[in-house]
Design a protein around this motif. Structure first.
Motif, short mmCIF file in Angstrom:
data_model
loop_
_atom_site.label_atom_id
_atom_site.label_comp_id
_atom_site.label_asym_id
_atom_site.label_seq_id
_atom_site.Cartn_x
_atom_site.Cartn_y
_atom_site.Cartn_z
N ILE A 16 -9.74 -28.61 -21.81
CA ILE A 16 -11.81 -29.15 -21.44
C ILE A 16 -12.00 -26.61 -21.40
O ILE A 16 -12.82 -26.13 -21.83
N GLY A 17 -11.27 -26.47 -20.55
CA GLY A 17 -11.61 -25.24 -19.80
C GLY A 17 -11.81 -23.98 -20.97
O GLY A 17 -12.43 -23.44 -21.11
N VAL A 36 -2.22 -20.36 -14.52
CA VAL A 36 -0.95 -20.57 -13.97
C VAL A 36 0.49 -20.14 -14.32
O VAL A 36 1.40 -20.04 -13.62
N SER A 37 0.19 -20.85 -16.16
CA SER A 37 1.63 -21.04 -16.00
C SER A 37 1.89 -19.74 -16.81
O SER A 37 1.18 -19.04 -17.30
N ASN A 89 -12.81 -25.40 -13.00
CA ASN A 89 -12.15 -27.13 -13.73
C ASN A 89 -10.90 -26.79 -13.89
O ASN A 89 -10.40 -27.95 -13.93
N GLY A 91 -7.11 -28.67 -12.57
CA GLY A 91 -6.53 -29.84 -12.22
C GLY A 91 -5.48 -29.75 -12.54
O GLY A 91 -5.39 -29.69 -14.37
N ILE A 112 -3.91 -28.39 -5.16
CA ILE A 112 -5.23 -27.66 -6.79
C ILE A 112 -6.61 -28.73 -7.37
O ILE A 112 -6.92 -27.49 -7.26
N LEU A 139 -15.51 -29.62 -11.96
CA LEU A 139 -14.82 -31.07 -12.94
C LEU A 139 -14.66 -31.67 -12.37
O LEU A 139 -13.65 -31.80 -11.78
N SER A 141 -14.02 -36.39 -11.72
CA SER A 141 -13.59 -37.38 -13.00
C SER A 141 -14.72 -38.97 -12.74
O SER A 141 -14.58 -39.09 -11.97
N GLY A 185 -15.08 -38.66 -19.53
CA GLY A 185 -14.31 -40.24 -18.79
C GLY A 185 -12.60 -39.89 -19.70
O GLY A 185 -11.86 -39.31 -18.71
N THR A 189 -6.90 -34.39 -24.46
CA THR A 189 -5.83 -32.73 -24.20
C THR A 189 -4.39 -33.45 -24.06
O THR A 189 -4.18 -33.98 -23.67
N MET A 191 -3.15 -33.52 -21.22
CA MET A 191 -3.76 -34.07 -19.41
C MET A 191 -3.17 -35.54 -19.71
O MET A 191 -3.02 -36.26 -19.30
N THR A 192 -4.09 -36.07 -21.32
CA THR A 192 -4.14 -37.47 -21.45
C THR A 192 -3.15 -37.86 -22.73
O THR A 192 -2.41 -38.13 -23.12
#
Ligand code: NAP
Length: 246
Positions: A16-17, A36-37, A89, A91, A112, A139, A141, A185, A189, A191-192
């Motif tokens: 999303i970012g 960060v990675s 954003n 997270g 975080i 952001l 949720s 919702g 990404t 994350m999901t």
């Protein structure tokens, strides 16, 4: 020539970012994109963002560390002289039922998601106050509003972001700084992507629009709230969720 506006987007290098970053880039904003990675390929991203003819500063910073955030904002100001828009954003999730959730996983998500939002905002706000102008979009949720079994850490962090945003919206309104939350919702990404098909089918059945949202659909809302057309919306939580939570 009019000076370009500047947006700092945490976690702005993927998901999303990144979609938010591209939306602002297309509107001519210079960008500070935090990540960060070690796996993030900055060279590739620098090449990709060149097409927008803007300046982009990539900064590796763990938002859960206050001193690092202070340093990130200093670098951003040194380079661009101002920050007009802040999008918190970045997270993570570390899901488990409370019986199985470790204290470490609870704290990591709060550090975080929630403390990270404080750490960056606290360092950016003085510059916005001086300018008597600024937009902050955090952001959250939908699970920060309705809760979710298996996500007590994440839901708590996202509820916390709502309280945080409403409070700073009240504190900063007199300086013409508007702060709002976007509550996505179920968005497609990384994350999901870890969820299996049967969990996804179950979630779709609870969404009136019967599909996941895209990062671009979230970015459109963030851009509206942080852009120049928003002059009178502050302290709000706006869902982008296909009707999942009404
Ligand atoms: P994502 O694809 O997993 O990306 C997360 C981003 O956060 C990455 O850019 C990551 O940086 C960054 N990040 C993680 N830990 C960080 C740290 N300690 N310091 C700085 N940056 C860090 O997530 P997403 O799906 O795009 O989600 C973005 C935001 O929307 C999150 O706040 C999430 O909670 C929220 N949200 C997402 C959904 C959804 O369905 N996807 C729904 C509701 C809310 P690296 O790339 O360097 O790891």
């Amino acid at each position: 020539m009019e000076e370009r506006k500047v947006a700092l987007i945490t976690g702005g290098t993927r998901g999303i970012g990144k979609a938010i970053a591209i939306k602002f880039a297309k509107q001519g904003y210079n960008l500070i994109l935090n990540y960060v990675s070690d796996k993030t390929n900055i060279q590739e991203l620098e090449d990709e963002f060149k097409q927008y003819n803007i300046e982009t500063l990539f900064i590796k910073t763990d938002v859960s560390k206050f001193d690092d955030c202070e340093n990130m904002v200093k670098q951003a100001i040194e380079r661009f002289g101002t920050i007009d828009v802040l999008v918190n954003n970045a997270g993570i999730t570390k899901d488990n039922l409370i019986l199985r959730m470790s204290l470490e996983d609870f704290e990591k998500v709060i550090d975080i998601n929630l403390k990270g939002t404080f750490n960056v905002t606290k360092n950016v706000v003085p510059y916005m106050m001086k300018k008597r102008n600024g937009k902050i979009v955090n952001l959250s949720s939908v699970v920060g509003i309705v809760g979710n079994a298996g996500q007590c850490n994440y839901s708590a962090s996202k509820s916390g972001i709502i309280g945080f945003t409403k409070s700073i919206a009240k504190e900063l309104a007199s300086r013409n700084i508007l702060a709002n939350c976007v509550a996505p919702g179920f968005i497609d990404t990384d994350m999901t992507s870890i969820l299996n098909d049967s969990i996804k089918e179950n979630i779709y059945s609870q969404i009136p629009l019967k599909r996941m949202g895209s990062s671009e659909e979230v970015a459109n809302l963030v851009y509206f709230l942080a852009g120049e057309e928003n002059t009178y919306i502050t302290g709000q939580v706006v869902n982008v969720d296909g009707g999942m939570v009404m």
